[in-house]
Scaffold this motif. Structure first.
Motif, PDB file in Angstrom:
ATOM      1  N   ALA A 280       0.822  -1.211   0.000  1.00 24.13           N
ATOM      2  CA  ALA A 280       0.000   0.000   0.000  1.00 24.13           C
ATOM      3  C   ALA A 280       0.853   1.258   0.000  1.00 24.13           C
ATOM      4  CB  ALA A 280      -0.930  -0.007   1.221  1.00 24.13           C
ATOM      5  N   LEU A 281       1.849   1.331   0.880  1.00 20.87           N
ATOM      6  CA  LEU A 281       2.663   2.541   1.004  1.00 20.87           C
ATOM      7  C   LEU A 281       3.505   2.793  -0.237  1.00 20.87           C
ATOM      8  CD1 LEU A 281       3.927   2.502   4.707  1.00 20.87           C
ATOM      9  CD2 LEU A 281       2.381   4.126   3.641  1.00 20.87           C
ATOM     10  N   LEU A 282       4.229   1.774  -0.663  1.00 20.92           N
ATOM     11  CA  LEU A 282       5.154   1.970  -1.783  1.00 20.92           C
ATOM     12  C   LEU A 282       4.410   2.263  -3.080  1.00 20.92           C
ATOM     13  CD1 LEU A 282       7.792  -0.812  -1.042  1.00 20.92           C
ATOM     14  CD2 LEU A 282       7.918   1.615  -0.521  1.00 20.92           C
ATOM     15  N   LEU A 283       3.358   1.511  -3.345  1.00 21.56           N
ATOM     16  CA  LEU A 283       2.628   1.719  -4.595  1.00 21.56           C
ATOM     17  C   LEU A 283       1.917   3.072  -4.595  1.00 21.56           C
ATOM     18  CD1 LEU A 283       2.044   0.370  -7.263  1.00 21.56           C
ATOM     19  CD2 LEU A 283       0.060  -0.731  -6.239  1.00 21.56           C
ATOM     20  N   ALA A 284       1.338   3.459  -3.462  1.00 24.47           N
ATOM     21  CA  ALA A 284       0.640   4.744  -3.401  1.00 24.47           C
ATOM     22  C   ALA A 284       1.595   5.912  -3.605  1.00 24.47           C
ATOM     23  CB  ALA A 284      -0.078   4.880  -2.064  1.00 24.47           C
ATOM     24  N   THR A 285       2.772   5.858  -3.000  1.00 26.21           N
ATOM     25  CA  THR A 285       3.724   6.958  -3.156  1.00 26.21           C
ATOM     26  C   THR A 285       4.308   6.999  -4.569  1.00 26.21           C
ATOM     27  OG1 THR A 285       5.428   5.504  -2.203  1.00 26.21           O
ATOM     28  CG2 THR A 285       4.347   7.071  -0.731  1.00 26.21           C
ATOM     29  N   VAL A 286       4.536   5.846  -5.169  1.00 26.26           N
ATOM     30  CA  VAL A 286       5.037   5.829  -6.547  1.00 26.26           C
ATOM     31  C   VAL A 286       4.002   6.429  -7.496  1.00 26.26           C
ATOM     32  CG1 VAL A 286       5.629   4.307  -8.469  1.00 26.26           C
ATOM     33  CG2 VAL A 286       6.660   3.935  -6.239  1.00 26.26           C
ATOM     34  N   VAL A 287       2.734   6.074  -7.310  1.00 27.65           N
ATOM     35  CA  VAL A 287       1.687   6.633  -8.164  1.00 27.65           C
ATOM     36  C   VAL A 287       1.555   8.135  -7.932  1.00 27.65           C
ATOM     37  CG1 VAL A 287      -0.791   6.594  -8.641  1.00 27.65           C
ATOM     38  CG2 VAL A 287       0.440   4.461  -8.329  1.00 27.65           C
ATOM     39  N   SER A 288       1.676   8.589  -6.686  1.00 26.90           N
ATOM     40  CA  SER A 288       1.606  10.025  -6.394  1.00 26.90           C
ATOM     41  C   SER A 288       2.750  10.770  -7.069  1.00 26.90           C
ATOM     42  CB  SER A 288       1.642  10.250  -4.883  1.00 26.90           C
ATOM     43  OG  SER A 288       0.509   9.687  -4.254  1.00 26.90           O
ATOM     44  N   GLU A 289       3.950  10.222  -7.009  1.00 29.16           N
ATOM     45  CA  GLU A 289       5.089  10.854  -7.676  1.00 29.16           C
ATOM     46  C   GLU A 289       4.880  10.909  -9.187  1.00 29.16           C
ATOM     47  OE1 GLU A 289       8.725   8.957  -6.568  1.00 29.16           O
ATOM     48  OE2 GLU A 289       9.106  10.427  -4.983  1.00 29.16           O
ATOM     49  N   ARG A 290       4.347   9.842  -9.750  1.00 34.13           N
ATOM     50  CA  ARG A 290       4.089   9.821 -11.199  1.00 34.13           C
ATOM     51  C   ARG A 290       3.067  10.887 -11.573  1.00 34.13           C
ATOM     52  NH1 ARG A 290       0.067   5.577 -13.610  1.00 34.13           N
ATOM     53  NH2 ARG A 290      -1.213   7.118 -12.494  1.00 34.13           N
ATOM     54  N   ASN A 291       1.995  11.001 -10.796  1.00 31.69           N
ATOM     55  CA  ASN A 291       0.976  12.009 -11.090  1.00 31.69           C
ATOM     56  C   ASN A 291       1.540  13.420 -10.963  1.00 31.69           C
ATOM     57  OD1 ASN A 291      -0.811   9.904 -11.443  1.00 31.69           O
ATOM     58  ND2 ASN A 291      -1.759  10.119  -9.425  1.00 31.69           N
ATOM     59  N   GLN A 292       2.384  13.643  -9.951  1.00 24.61           N
ATOM     60  CA  GLN A 292       2.989  14.961  -9.792  1.00 24.61           C
ATOM     61  C   GLN A 292       3.895  15.295 -10.966  1.00 24.61           C
ATOM     62  OE1 GLN A 292       2.334  17.253  -7.652  1.00 24.61           O
ATOM     63  NE2 GLN A 292       3.924  18.687  -8.311  1.00 24.61           N
ATOM     64  N   THR A 293       4.665  14.308 -11.432  1.00 24.24           N
ATOM     65  CA  THR A 293       5.528  14.523 -12.593  1.00 24.24           C
ATOM     66  C   THR A 293       4.712  14.839 -13.839  1.00 24.24           C
ATOM     67  OG1 THR A 293       7.180  13.012 -11.653  1.00 24.24           O
ATOM     68  CG2 THR A 293       7.337  13.484 -14.009  1.00 24.24           C
ATOM     69  N   GLN A 294       3.598  14.134 -14.019  1.00 25.77           N
ATOM     70  CA  GLN A 294       2.740  14.398 -15.171  1.00 25.77           C
ATOM     71  C   GLN A 294       2.157  15.810 -15.108  1.00 25.77           C
ATOM     72  OE1 GLN A 294      -0.116  11.201 -15.131  1.00 25.77           O
ATOM     73  NE2 GLN A 294       1.190   9.834 -16.316  1.00 25.77           N
TER      74      GLN A 294
END
Length: 341
Positions: A280-294
């Motif tokens: 939950a933690l790792l996947l959620a933070t990776v997706v958040s970083e990806r969305n911020q980059t986009q």
């Protein structure tokens, strides 16, 4: 002098109330955690107070540590076995989240948990490293008090450590999410329907897990769904719910925990809880970083498109870097060419 005294009293009132609230939350969550006690009435596979204590320190600062100490003392004084042992256990329960807080502060931890480095810091420093203090102090106190035999130190220590670490991994992110929660604006009905469907699926999996069906692995698709679609706001509560269902099933020896000894049960339970929290933690933070980059890329593309449109329309005003250069270095004069060679 009188004015300074009144100011101190004005500030000490809210601080004392804050400490009392944290102590009450610590005590209440501890009583809930003790419902699934396994070792000597004091050790549980999931210890929510450790997550509450660390979240309180991260959100309110180190000044609230007396609330953690008071809550830990009130919980352990009712469990015994002796006053010195109670003081030692309460000290360990207080020092553990304080150490975790200090370690996270040194790494530049952000409570928003929107970066992968923050999730890794919470896992390896806040949970796995900081909670070594409470497990060692608590297990050692039980041995010195004669409640626990020396042969039972390491089994008790392992359950204590993993229980405190799981409390940090599944409770602290939920509290950090609640702190930054804001009412959504312009949410489409489909989004609400998806959230309700995720909640219903989580409850259904919990019913299956706490029953006689060994379908514990069904929690992982829910965690992936929550992390991809709702990031930490969905993944953290989902991980907490799945872990609670697993702890209940383990305590009742039902589902995948039926027919196994205590050691095998604890290994299975804590392996599942740890895997769920990490997913939950790792996947959620990776997706958040990806969305911020986009979002940053889209913003940069919009600025470039606007600049190209101005140039195409014949607007030759200087761009931002050129304007800054003129302001910093003063007006640039162009020398007229000399009429003589």
């Amino acid at each position: 002098m009188a004015l300074a005294r009144r100011q101190r009293l004005r500030h000490s009132g809210p601080a004392a109330l804050e400490i009392c609230v944290i102590a009450a939350l610590y005590y209440g969550s501890a009583r809930l955690g003790l419902l699934q006690q396994l070792v000597r009435g004091q050790v549980t596979p999931l210890w929510p107070p450790s997550g509450i204590a660390l979240a309180s320190l991260l959100l309110r600062g180190p000044r609230v540590w007396p609330g953690v100490a008071l809550g830990a003392f009130l919980v352990n004084i009712s469990l015994g076995p002796s006053l010195p042992a109670v003081l030692a256990i309460a000290a360990g329960n207080t020092l553990a989240p304080v150490c975790s807080y200090l370690l996270l502060s040194r790494t530049g931890f952000r409570a928003e948990l929107d970066r992968l480095r923050d999730a890794l810091a919470l896992i390896f420093l806040g949970a796995f490293t900081g909670m070594l203090v409470s497990a060692t102090a608590g297990s050692g106190a039980l041995v010195l008090a004669g409640v626990l035999h020396t042969d039972g130190f390491w089994p008790t220590w392992s359950v204590w450590w993993t229980g405190d670490a799981m409390g940090v991994l599944v409770v602290t992110p939920v509290l950090l999410v609640l702190r930054s929660a804001r009412p959504p604006k312009h949410v489409r009905p489909f989004r609400w329907a998806e959230a309700v469907l995720l909640l219903a699926a989580t409850v259904a999996v919990g019913v299956l897990v706490t029953g006689h069906t060994p379908l514990l692995f069904l929690g992982f698709p829910l965690l992936i769904w929550a992390a991809f679609r709702f990031q930490l706001a969905g993944a953290a509560p989902c991980a907490l719910a799945v872990s609670i269902f697993a702890v209940i099933a383990g305590g009742e020896r039902t589902g995948p925990f039926a027919g196994h000894g205590m050691l095998t049960e604890m290994i299975t339970l804590q392996a599942f809880n740890g895997s769920a929290a990490l997913t939950a933690l790792l996947l959620a933070t990776v997706v958040s970083e990806r969305n911020q980059t986009q979002r940053e890329i889209a913003r940069a593309c919009g600025q470039l498109a606007a600049m190209a449109a101005r140039i195409a329309a014949g607007d030759h005003r200087p761009t931002l870097p050129e304007a800054e250069g003129e302001e910093g270095g003063g007006p640039k004069t162009r020398q007229r060419p000399s009429p003589h060679p």
